[in-house]
Design a protein around this motif. Structure first.
Motif: not given
Length: 142
Positions: A3, A9, A62, A65, A68-69
């Motif tokens: 992470d 973000v 959320e 994110r 992106c992860e």
């Protein structure tokens, strides 16, 4: 990747900064840094755009994110960042900025394309356009 690879973000109503995203993904280990900047254009499908606004579902940050992860997990990257604007935007305003850094440029390019494409197709952010002929259109609704 962990992470910690996802460094920025955000979904915000204020102006976006390319420099902020660049700084977020800059790293001495990275030989390649790819940025994508999406801006508001004055026409869409050959129709003049007079006004544009973005709206986001409460879960959009959320979901951004998570995207992106996912990109960080599927690509050999050093860092990932993404910011999207909501609210009323003017022609030329920045609507989205994503950045990815990697040891090599090819991976940075591939991951940045994956990031923007997945963001656009899965994050619940919708565009409302008003055209010069008085018509309106929502883009990205489920």
């Amino acid at each position: 990747m962990t992470d910690a690879t996802v460094r920025l973000v955000d979904i915000r109503e204020t102006a976006l900064s390319v420099d902020e995203v660049h700084a977020a993904v800059a790293d001495p280990r990275a030989g390649g840094l790819a940025l994508f900047v999406g801006s508001v254009r004055d026409a869409d499908h050959e129709r003049e755009v007079n006004a544009l606004a973005y709206s986001a579902h409460p879960t959009a940050a959320e979901r951004l994110r998570e995207v992106c992860e996912q990109v960080a997990a599927h690509h050999d990257v050093v860092a990932v960042a993404a910011v999207h604007r909501v609210g009323d935007l003017a022609i030329g305003d920045l609507a989205v900025v994503v950045g990815v850094s990697a040891v090599h440029r090819g991976e940075a390019f591939d991951a940045a394309r994956d990031l923007i494409d997945t963001l656009k197709s899965t994050v619940p952010i919708w565009k409302h356009q008003e055209f010069g002929d008085g018509t309106q259109e929502w883009v990205g609704l489920p």
